[in-house]
Design an enzyme around this catalytic site. Sequence first.
Site, PDB file in Angstrom:
ATOM      1  N   HIS A 101       3.152   6.446  -3.404  1.00 26.31           N
ATOM      2  CA  HIS A 101       2.906   7.833  -4.170  1.00 26.31           C
ATOM      3  C   HIS A 101       3.966   8.125  -4.896  1.00 26.31           C
ATOM      4  CE1 HIS A 101       5.023   8.261  -0.145  1.00 26.31           C
ATOM      5  NE2 HIS A 101       5.687   9.194  -0.772  1.00 26.31           N
ATOM      6  N   HIS A 103       6.072  11.200  -6.677  1.00 23.22           N
ATOM      7  CA  HIS A 103       6.446  12.827  -6.551  1.00 23.22           C
ATOM      8  C   HIS A 103       6.628  13.479  -8.043  1.00 23.22           C
ATOM      9  CE1 HIS A 103       7.856  12.803  -2.329  1.00 23.22           C
ATOM     10  NE2 HIS A 103       8.169  11.457  -2.153  1.00 23.22           N
TER      11      HIS A 103
HETATM   12  P1  AMP Z   1       8.162   9.834   0.840  1.00 19.22           P
HETATM   13  O1  AMP Z   1       9.352  10.496   1.774  1.00 19.22           O
HETATM   14  O2  AMP Z   1       8.435   9.707  -0.437  1.00 19.22           O
HETATM   15  O3  AMP Z   1       7.405   8.847   1.581  1.00 19.22           O
HETATM   16  O4  AMP Z   1       7.244  11.207   0.628  1.00 19.22           O
HETATM   17  C1  AMP Z   1       6.317  11.626   1.678  1.00 19.22           C
HETATM   18  C2  AMP Z   1       5.852  13.025   1.171  1.00 19.22           C
HETATM   19  O5  AMP Z   1       4.428  13.387   1.777  1.00 19.22           O
HETATM   20  C3  AMP Z   1       6.795  14.119   1.873  1.00 19.22           C
HETATM   21  O6  AMP Z   1       7.312  14.912   0.664  1.00 19.22           O
HETATM   22  C4  AMP Z   1       5.945  15.047   2.509  1.00 19.22           C
HETATM   23  O7  AMP Z   1       6.120  16.273   2.553  1.00 19.22           O
HETATM   24  C5  AMP Z   1       4.288  14.439   2.040  1.00 19.22           C
HETATM   25  N1  AMP Z   1       3.544  14.720   3.198  1.00 19.22           N
HETATM   26  C6  AMP Z   1       3.330  13.984   4.361  1.00 19.22           C
HETATM   27  N2  AMP Z   1       2.126  14.191   4.998  1.00 19.22           N
HETATM   28  C7  AMP Z   1       1.491  14.996   4.185  1.00 19.22           C
HETATM   29  C8  AMP Z   1       0.208  15.370   4.192  1.00 19.22           C
HETATM   30  N3  AMP Z   1      -0.842  15.199   5.128  1.00 19.22           N
HETATM   31  N4  AMP Z   1      -0.274  16.263   2.989  1.00 19.22           N
HETATM   32  C9  AMP Z   1       0.392  16.328   1.953  1.00 19.22           C
HETATM   33  N5  AMP Z   1       1.715  15.964   1.882  1.00 19.22           N
HETATM   34  C10 AMP Z   1       2.157  15.074   2.812  1.00 19.22           C
END
Ligand code: AMP
Length: 136
Positions: A101, A103
């Site tokens: 993903h 950001h």
């Molecule tokens: P990372 O730490 O780069 O893997 O980012 C994961 C991101 O996903 C974090 O910013 C979380 O807040 C976000 N996240 C986790 N679960 C969900 C969800 N169900 N819906 C939307 N965002 C999520």
Amino acid sequence: MHDENCIFCKIANGEISAATLYEDENFRVILDLGPASKGHALVLPKQHYANVYEMPEDLIGKAYIVAKKMAEKMTDALGCDGFNILQNNGVTAGQTVFHFHIHLIPRYEGDSVGLHWQAGKLTDEEKEEILKKIVG
Ligand code: AMP
Ligand code: ZN
């Protein structure tokens, strides 16, 4: 290619609902549930790839085009003062969800988003070592 245990596979493919800012055949862009700032969003490919290493080049190119277009649209709509586009790979790098993903983090003057590090110093020795390892 989906992983049945992956929450982002389910969100990207509409099996779990999420606040969607954009969708096309390859991607869904959603609002992050734990936002670093107002409007923090994520670009999710609909296919499951764990990280940048697994992403096919053509798809990652498309992902960054989506990121750029969203940055433009979100900056206009939200009136933010700056914008971070970033992407974590591996636990050590801060990755917590193992489905690639990007950001999208709108930045506002005086916000408390912490993306800072202490600048070190590139020594000649280290520079040579790194160049040798990567460039050969
Ligand atoms: P990372 O730490 O780069 O893997 O980012 C994961 C991101 O996903 C974090 O910013 C979380 O807040 C976000 N996240 C986790 N679960 C969900 C969800 N169900 N819906 C939307 N965002 C999520
Ligand atoms: Zn997945």
